[in-house]
Design an enzyme around this catalytic site. Structure first.
Site, PDB file in Angstrom:
ATOM      1  N   ASP A   1       5.153  -0.366   7.535  1.00  0.00           N
ATOM      2  CA  ASP A   1       3.680  -0.218   7.055  1.00  0.00           C
ATOM      3  C   ASP A   1       3.440  -1.270   5.880  1.00  0.00           C
ATOM      4  O   ASP A   1       3.498  -1.289   4.669  1.00  0.00           O
ATOM      5  CB  ASP A   1       3.805   1.369   5.877  1.00  0.00           C
ATOM      6  CG  ASP A   1       4.160   2.367   6.921  1.00  0.00           C
ATOM      7  OD1 ASP A   1       3.674   2.361   8.259  1.00  0.00           O
ATOM      8  OD2 ASP A   1       4.327   3.545   6.535  1.00  0.00           O
TER       9      ASP A   1
ATOM     10  N   ASP B   1       3.317  -1.644  -1.700  1.00  0.00           N
ATOM     11  CA  ASP B   1       3.616  -0.092  -1.561  1.00  0.00           C
ATOM     12  C   ASP B   1       5.036   0.024  -0.989  1.00  0.00           C
ATOM     13  O   ASP B   1       5.378   1.310  -0.431  1.00  0.00           O
ATOM     14  CB  ASP B   1       2.602   0.647  -0.522  1.00  0.00           C
ATOM     15  CG  ASP B   1       2.701   2.033  -0.348  1.00  0.00           C
ATOM     16  OD1 ASP B   1       3.014   2.616  -1.728  1.00  0.00           O
ATOM     17  OD2 ASP B   1       2.418   2.676   0.581  1.00  0.00           O
TER      18      ASP B   1
END
Length: 285
Positions: free
Chosen positions: A233, A216
């Site tokens: 993240d 991502d």
């Protein structure tokens, strides 16, 4: 043989046997009760904190207990307010040992898209055989993020340093200062896009070399802190064994290339992906 014979022939009368067992409170019993009282006080303090009242939905009794354990182990000294809130997790500021600032990421057990979490977990050989219920998926996901951070740092990728994990609570390095959080690449004016791109490209290569694909990656989860680019993240990162690892890598390359090409860098997704494949020798475990 009579009942009296049983008493007389034994090495010790039943009364003596009971006397040998110390049924008085032990120091461990007293400590356990004291810890119970301390935990109740700790939980009530968190519940009463102004910064946390609006976010109480993320906390259940087991989460309070996990935070309490992290406090007892010395990873958290004081709990602060929220840095960010999301559907799956909230991130809070906290004070660690020796006046260090840390981030505490708490995943909601009733995460709204736990099925997507499960899709990233299935096919990862590190987490085979997990149950499909929400609790198992979220707890495994938290462990996965901790493991990913460890592997990325070992590969030389600048990510937040993982400190501790307990159930659905992850403690890691706070990127930024208290009340002054590091901006993302999207939010800053990049003086030298070519250099920034080469750093990100090298991070991607090192991740792949370590057998990981971010999954991502974009300008929204790369932050600028103290002159460095830091990848954040990383919980969804998968190993190269994941059935969708190739698709995830191509998507990462497309996102990164699209961002930097808008800044004038001569790059596209295919060339970036080709560079990583040609220059990385991914580990197989």
């Amino acid at each position: 043989m009579t009942d009296d014979d049983l008493l007389d022939d034994s090495e010790g009368a039943p009364g003596d046997e009971w006397e040998e067992i110390d049924v008085r409170d032990t120091e461990a019993d007293r400590i356990a009760r004291e810890r119970d009282r301390e935990f109740s006080q700790f939980r009530d303090q968190l519940k009463d904190a102004e910064d946390l009242k609006l976010e109480e939905s993320v906390f259940d009794e087991a989460t309070y207990a996990a935070i309490y354990k992290l406090v007892q182990d010395g990873h958290i000294v004081a709990f602060g307010g929220p840095i960010s809130t999301g559907k799956e997790a909230n991130v809070y500021e906290a004070l660690g040992p020796e006046d260090t600032d840390v981030a505490v990421k708490i995943y909601r057990i009733n995460a709204s898209n736990f099925q997507q979490m499960r899709d990233y977990l299935e096919g990862d050989p590190r987490f085979e055989g997990i149950r499909g219920d929400k609790k198992s998926v979220v707890l495994t996901w938290t462990q996965k993020e901790f493991s990913n951070l460890q592997r990325a740092r070992a590969a030389g990728v600048r990510v937040p340093e993982p400190i501790a994990v307990q159930r659905n609570v992850l403690v890691m390095e706070l990127i930024g200062e208290e009340d002054d959080h590091a901006p993302t690449l999207h939010d800053v004016a990049i003086e030298n896009p070519q250099t920034a791109f080469e750093v990100v490209r090298e991070y991607m290569r090192r991740l792949y070399d370590a057998g990981l694909v971010h999954g991502d990656l974009s300008e929204y989860n790369i932050v600028v802190y103290e002159g460095e680019l830091v990848v954040i993240d990383i919980g969804q990162a998968v190993t190269i064994h994941h059935p969708n690892a190739g698709d995830f890598l191509e998507r990462d390359c497309e996102n990164v290339a699209a961002f930097f090409s808008r800044l004038g860098v001569d790059v596209d997704g295919d060339s970036l992906c080709g560079y990583i494949h040609e220059n990385a020798d991914p580990r197989e475990d």
